[in-house]
Design an enzyme around this catalytic site. Structure first.
Site, PDB file in Angstrom:
ATOM      1  N   LYS A 151       0.887  -1.301  -0.038  1.00  0.00           N
ATOM      2  CA  LYS A 151      -0.077   0.159  -0.096  1.00  0.00           C
ATOM      3  C   LYS A 151       0.924   1.371   0.055  1.00  0.00           C
ATOM      4  CE  LYS A 151       0.862   1.116   4.461  1.00  0.00           C
ATOM      5  NZ  LYS A 151       1.056   2.351   5.128  1.00  0.00           N
ATOM      6  N   SER A 158      -0.195  11.104   5.248  1.00  0.00           N
ATOM      7  CA  SER A 158       0.787   9.900   4.803  1.00  0.00           C
ATOM      8  C   SER A 158       2.097  10.475   4.172  1.00  0.00           C
ATOM      9  CB  SER A 158      -0.067   9.098   3.839  1.00  0.00           C
ATOM     10  OG  SER A 158       0.723   8.109   2.946  1.00  0.00           O
TER      11      SER A 158
END
Length: 344
Positions: free
Chosen positions: A200, A263
């Site tokens: 991911k 992120s």
């Protein structure tokens, strides 16, 4: 027989996620009188945690619980710890662990928070731990899921997965990190949980590149969906389970990492999409974007097992200077047409 409560929990690593997870565990076990001690590489970081109960470099003004302390001495931190949590950059794990493996208590359980694949060996972090520390599978666990550290530090509700081949060990750890704002589930598919967390990061780099180039939500949702498809192909090829990828450590972690400005991998990809060179991106990032480090290892693993991973391949080509960011989408769209349902 139920495992007894730990005398002490050691967290090796005082970065954003290591410190945040130490807070989660300290909040979860506060009433049991269990202490949580963090190993900080820098003396000043350990001093700040002890004196001010903050780690401002990573978590700003977040207050840490009173049952958290810190030290830059690994022996002090590991002494008496029945649970050792590893929050070290994945490419540094082997060397770091080799330096303190003999300090780990003989029956301690080791929990990995790391989401990376070791370059050169293509080993997952649990495999590196088993090899270096010579520990059996039932004493090694991993934690993964939508783990954006700053949100969890602010006590915004989230859930994650504790994976171990031994159900009792997984449940024991889950109980130790079950805080009012943090809900752990358990799983015995260690491979699937780890690979979901690794790949991911690479997909988040690709989504970030699209964002940096000004592409819209249709493009980004396409990359996320097809990214899940290629992650699933790899996990199934290596023996993991489909249901794992549909859960928190698969889809949940992918959505959070690809969608959030918090992120690190999404941020790194966005900077690359805006035209910065990789060296410039690394200079700007205060924390490690694991996808940059693991992308080549994941792609090599996919080729070894004959798994088609076009997004991962394109990201690797961009990172290694073989493909421009601008030409990445064109390369992906020019692929041979096929049924969406094809996994292989």
């Amino acid at each position: 027989m139920t495992k007894p409560l730990p005398r002490k929990i050691a967290v090796m690593g005082a970065g954003s996620w290591g410190t945040t997870f130490a807070k989660v565990m300290a909040d979860a076990v506060a009433e049991q009188g269990i202490s949580v001690q963090i190993w900080a590489r820098r003396d000043d970081a350990a001093h700040e945690i002890n004196e001010r109960h903050t780690n401002s470099r990573y978590l700003r003004d977040t207050k840490l619980p009173q049952n958290i302390s810190a030290s830059s001495d690994r022996q002090v931190v590991l002494c008496g710890a029945d649970l050792v949590v590893l929050a070290i950059p994945s490419q540094s794990l082997r060397a770091e662990l080799d330096g303190f493996k003999d300090l780990i208590e003989p029956d301690a359980v080791v929990l990995s928070l790391m989401k990376g694949l070791e370059r050169g060996t293509d080993l997952r972090m649990s495999q590196v731990i088993a090899e270096v520390a010579e520990l059996p599978e039932n004493r090694i666990a991993v934690l993964s899921g939508p783990n954006l550290a700053m949100e969890i530090a602010r006590e915004q509700p989230t859930a994650s997965v504790v994976a171990c081949t031994d159900e009792q060990t997984a449940n024991w750890i889950a109980q130790l990190c079950s805080a009012p704002y943090f809900r752990p589930y358990t799983n015995d598919d260690v491979l699937g949980v780890e690979l979901g967390g690794i790949v991911k990061n690479i997909i988040a780099l690709a989504v970030g590149m699209c964002d940096g180039m000004g592409m819209g939500d249709n493009t980004k949702s396409t990359v996320i969906t097809r990214g899940l498809a290629e992650t699933t192909r790899l996990v199934l090829a290596l023996g993991g389970r489909l249901d794992t990828l549909a859960g928190l450590s698969g889809l949940g972690d992918l959505v959070a990492t690809c969608s959030s400005s918090l992120s690190r991998n999404n941020t790194a990809g966005r900077l690359l999409g805006q035209g910065l060179f990789l060296d410039e991106v690394n200079d700007r990032m205060s924390q490690t974007a694991e996808g940059i480090k693991s992308a080549r290892a994941v792609f090599d693993l996919s080729r070894t097992h004959d798994v088609d991973m076009p997004i991962t391949e394109a990201v690797v080509m961009v990172l290694e200077g073989m493909l421009s960011v601008e030409n990445m989408a064109e390369r992906l769209l020019a692929r041979e047409l096929k049924s969406e349902g094809e996994l292989q």
